[in-house]
Scaffold this motif. Sequence first.
Motif, PDB file in Angstrom:
ATOM      1  N   SER A   1       3.167   2.565   2.111  1.00 48.96           N
ATOM      2  CA  SER A   1       2.997   3.233   3.178  1.00 48.96           C
ATOM      3  C   SER A   1       4.083   2.887   4.187  1.00 48.96           C
ATOM      4  CB  SER A   1       1.825   2.948   3.883  1.00 48.96           C
ATOM      5  OG  SER A   1       1.745   1.932   4.490  1.00 48.96           O
TER       6      SER A   1
ATOM      7  N   ASP B   1       0.868  -1.351  -0.128  1.00 50.77           N
ATOM      8  CA  ASP B   1       0.175  -0.014  -0.143  1.00 50.77           C
ATOM      9  C   ASP B   1       0.677   1.211   0.020  1.00 50.77           C
ATOM     10  OD1 ASP B   1       0.806   0.222   2.473  1.00 50.77           O
ATOM     11  OD2 ASP B   1      -1.112  -0.093   3.447  1.00 50.77           O
TER      12      ASP B   1
ATOM     13  N   LEU C   1       1.583   6.884  10.795  1.00 50.29           N
ATOM     14  CA  LEU C   1       1.683   6.419   9.499  1.00 50.29           C
ATOM     15  C   LEU C   1       1.816   7.474   8.600  1.00 50.29           C
ATOM     16  CD1 LEU C   1       0.387   4.300   7.127  1.00 50.29           C
ATOM     17  CD2 LEU C   1      -1.657   5.469   7.573  1.00 50.29           C
ATOM     18  N   TYR C   2       2.827   7.277   7.458  1.00 51.02           N
ATOM     19  CA  TYR C   2       3.179   8.053   6.586  1.00 51.02           C
ATOM     20  C   TYR C   2       2.829   7.678   5.164  1.00 51.02           C
ATOM     21  CZ  TYR C   2       5.920   9.517  10.412  1.00 51.02           C
ATOM     22  OH  TYR C   2       6.284  10.422  11.590  1.00 51.02           O
ATOM     23  N   GLU C   3       2.719   8.640   4.251  1.00 51.86           N
ATOM     24  CA  GLU C   3       1.999   8.063   2.898  1.00 51.86           C
ATOM     25  C   GLU C   3       2.324   9.287   1.988  1.00 51.86           C
ATOM     26  OE1 GLU C   3      -2.128   5.596   3.287  1.00 51.86           O
ATOM     27  OE2 GLU C   3      -2.136   7.536   4.114  1.00 51.86           O
TER      28      GLU C   3
ATOM     29  N   VAL D   1       7.902   9.538   1.341  1.00 55.47           N
ATOM     30  CA  VAL D   1       7.230   8.042   1.289  1.00 55.47           C
ATOM     31  C   VAL D   1       7.709   7.939  -0.201  1.00 55.47           C
ATOM     32  CG1 VAL D   1       5.551   6.518   1.320  1.00 55.47           C
ATOM     33  CG2 VAL D   1       6.051   7.958   3.249  1.00 55.47           C
TER      34      VAL D   1
END
Length: 186
Positions: free
Chosen positions: A145, A143, A157-159, A176
């Motif tokens: 991430s 995904d 969470l990092y995206e 990311v």
Amino acid sequence: MAIASKPQLTLDEFLKLPETEPASDFINGEIIQKPMPQGEHSLLRSESYHVINQIIERQKIALALPELRCTFGGAAIVPDVSVFRWDRIPKTPSGRIANRFEIHPDWAIEILSPEQRLKKVLSKLLHCSRNGTELGWLINPEDESVLGIFPGQRVELYEGTDKLPILEGIELELTVEQVFGWLSLT
């Protein structure tokens, strides 16, 4: 597929067993064999320690090492990439790097493989956090991430265009998107 079993082994007994290929972790009383790395995993691991070492190794700030067994806190784990501050790198009396690292990494990076369970890999990084590791990354190619694991077992969470947390004292900026851009061979 990763094999998990409930051995009646101590950590010392586990460490006397022959090494497996791929490596096995011993954490929370379980032996968990890591899956054989595939393309994405291998490239993310290689680029991670290469990019980090370009910044830190010459200046003797820290050292990133791939697939290094670290024994601490009653466990023996093999993060995909372990980063140690320069003054914490175990050395022999002659000043050479030691073979055994019986300390926690300052920064542990794990890359989730398709056949791995998120819970098991996150558990390994949380063990690191409980035992002194300052930063953990759990890179999830599926995904795109990255979970950041911080002291006190705080998880974020990092995206996308999010800037990734970096170990204090290392002048490196990565998003990311940049990390997953390493997978593109065009």
